[in-house]
Design a protein around this motif. Structure first.
Motif, mmCIF file in Angstrom:
data_model
loop_
_atom_site.group_PDB
_atom_site.id
_atom_site.type_symbol
_atom_site.label_atom_id
_atom_site.label_comp_id
_atom_site.label_asym_id
_atom_site.label_seq_id
_atom_site.Cartn_x
_atom_site.Cartn_y
_atom_site.Cartn_z
ATOM 1 N N UNK A 1 0.711 -1.228 0.262
ATOM 2 C CA UNK A 1 0.219 -0.081 0.029
ATOM 3 C C UNK A 1 0.785 0.753 0.063
ATOM 4 N N UNK A 2 2.000 0.985 1.111
ATOM 5 C CA UNK A 2 2.458 2.777 0.824
ATOM 6 C C UNK A 2 3.595 2.512 -0.278
ATOM 7 N N UNK A 3 3.985 1.524 -1.319
ATOM 8 C CA UNK A 3 3.985 1.550 -2.744
ATOM 9 C C UNK A 3 3.196 2.061 -3.577
ATOM 10 N N UNK A 4 2.622 1.824 -3.515
ATOM 11 C CA UNK A 4 1.345 2.103 -4.573
ATOM 12 C C UNK A 4 0.882 4.154 -4.670
ATOM 13 N N UNK A 5 0.888 4.189 -2.775
ATOM 14 C CA UNK A 5 0.534 5.974 -2.359
ATOM 15 C C UNK A 5 1.863 6.357 -3.016
ATOM 16 N N UNK A 6 2.862 5.740 -3.071
ATOM 17 C CA UNK A 6 4.260 6.607 -3.108
ATOM 18 C C UNK A 6 4.689 6.992 -4.604
ATOM 19 N N UNK A 7 3.893 5.561 -5.923
ATOM 20 C CA UNK A 7 4.163 5.336 -7.029
ATOM 21 C C UNK A 7 3.398 5.755 -7.677
ATOM 22 N N UNK A 8 2.243 6.037 -7.038
ATOM 23 C CA UNK A 8 0.987 6.640 -7.857
ATOM 24 C C UNK A 8 0.603 5.072 -9.103
ATOM 25 N N UNK A 9 0.713 4.470 -8.359
ATOM 26 C CA UNK A 9 0.591 3.176 -9.266
ATOM 27 C C UNK A 9 -0.801 3.023 -9.863
ATOM 28 N N UNK A 10 -0.770 2.543 -10.929
ATOM 29 C CA UNK A 10 -2.575 2.727 -11.226
ATOM 30 C C UNK A 10 -3.033 1.115 -11.295
ATOM 31 N N UNK A 11 -3.702 1.007 -10.303
ATOM 32 C CA UNK A 11 -4.768 -0.329 -9.983
ATOM 33 C C UNK A 11 -6.018 -0.625 -11.230
ATOM 34 N N UNK A 12 -6.788 -1.694 -11.095
ATOM 35 C CA UNK A 12 -7.918 -2.064 -11.620
ATOM 36 C C UNK A 12 -8.994 -0.659 -11.779
ATOM 37 N N UNK A 13 -9.445 -0.693 -12.858
ATOM 38 C CA UNK A 13 -10.149 0.495 -12.706
ATOM 39 C C UNK A 13 -9.580 1.663 -13.326
ATOM 40 N N UNK A 14 -8.300 2.082 -13.349
ATOM 41 C CA UNK A 14 -7.816 2.930 -12.869
ATOM 42 C C UNK A 14 -7.673 4.103 -12.211
ATOM 43 N N UNK A 15 -8.314 3.147 -10.873
ATOM 44 C CA UNK A 15 -7.891 3.543 -9.395
ATOM 45 C C UNK A 15 -6.487 3.602 -8.845
ATOM 46 N N UNK A 16 -6.366 4.480 -7.835
ATOM 47 C CA UNK A 16 -4.892 4.540 -7.499
ATOM 48 C C UNK A 16 -5.325 4.907 -5.501
ATOM 49 N N UNK A 17 -4.434 4.159 -4.702
ATOM 50 C CA UNK A 17 -4.357 4.497 -3.435
ATOM 51 C C UNK A 17 -3.988 5.616 -3.426
ATOM 52 N N UNK A 18 -4.153 6.304 -2.589
ATOM 53 C CA UNK A 18 -3.438 7.770 -2.036
ATOM 54 C C UNK A 18 -3.648 7.903 -0.129
ATOM 55 N N UNK A 19 -2.831 8.884 0.605
ATOM 56 C CA UNK A 19 -2.623 8.876 1.486
ATOM 57 C C UNK A 19 -4.483 8.992 2.468
ATOM 58 N N UNK A 20 -5.531 9.469 1.782
ATOM 59 C CA UNK A 20 -6.018 9.626 2.259
ATOM 60 C C UNK A 20 -6.752 8.473 2.824
ATOM 61 N N UNK A 21 -6.976 7.423 1.754
ATOM 62 C CA UNK A 21 -7.942 6.208 1.915
ATOM 63 C C UNK A 21 -6.534 5.174 2.448
ATOM 64 N N UNK A 22 -5.268 5.246 2.633
ATOM 65 C CA UNK A 22 -4.961 4.856 3.208
ATOM 66 C C UNK A 22 -4.892 5.136 4.878
ATOM 67 N N UNK A 23 -5.363 5.884 4.821
ATOM 68 C CA UNK A 23 -5.713 6.472 6.674
ATOM 69 C C UNK A 23 -6.823 6.675 6.787
#
Length: 173
Positions: free
Chosen positions: A103-125
């Motif tokens: 999750x931290x890696x995806x937030x930092x790299x802004x990696x695109x996931x399924x359906x174009x979604x990206x994990x964010x700091x707000x979401x992680x917290x």
């Protein structure tokens, strides 16, 4: 036993189900079905349940597949059709460090996931954090896997308690 053609990977959040499914699919030449692609639309919107069920049933009707998981709301549409269930029953500390690191890696790299979604700091917290989901779902998923093993009336289950065991099994395919 001949090589299974319909494989369901099931395990706790952060166990590595998707990575395992992709590797197994490549090794056996089977199509891979990603549960999160069934479950999510852009903007982190849940796909309507009837659509999820229809998509899962359609994929499971095929003669060959590897599902990387099955959501609780439609796992009964996939599980009985599997030739083999691979359970990733890893210790909490192991899967927790994996999901947190990922999750931290995806937030930092802004990696695109399924359906174009990206994990964010707000979401992680937030209350919807994948890390919190790990805590909410861990016991239930473990109970499900172990119940399948104990029941014995469904598809055979290979229960892996260590990632190294799964890696060796995949290498031997």
């Amino acid at each position: 036993m001949s090589a299974p053609r319909r494989i369901l990977i099931y395990g706790v959040t952060g166990a590595g189900k998707t990575t395992a499914a992709i590797r197994i699919g490549e090794r056996l030449g089977l199509p891979v079905v990603l549960a999160d692609e069934i479950g999510w639309l852009p903007g982190w919107t849940n796909r309507p349940l009837d659509e999820q069920i229809a998509m899962a049933e359609s994929a499971a009707a095929g003669d060959a597949w590897v599902f990387d998981s099955a959501y609780a709301t439609w796992k009964d549409r996939v599980h009985p059709l599997a030739d083999l269930v691979i359970g990733l029953d890893y210790p909490r500390w192991f899967s927790l460090q994996r999901v947190t690191r990922r999750a931290l890696h995806r937030v930092i790299t802004r990696q695109e996931l399924f359906a174009g979604n990206r994990e964010t700091w707000r979401q992680l917290l937030s209350r919807d954090s994948i890390v919190l989901w790990h805590f909410r779902s861990w016991k239930r998923k473990r109970r499900t896997m172990r119940a399948w093993v104990d029941d014995g009336s469904g598809p055979p289950v290979l229960l892996f308690r260590r990632a190294r065991e799964l890696e060796r099994w995949i290498d031997d395919l």
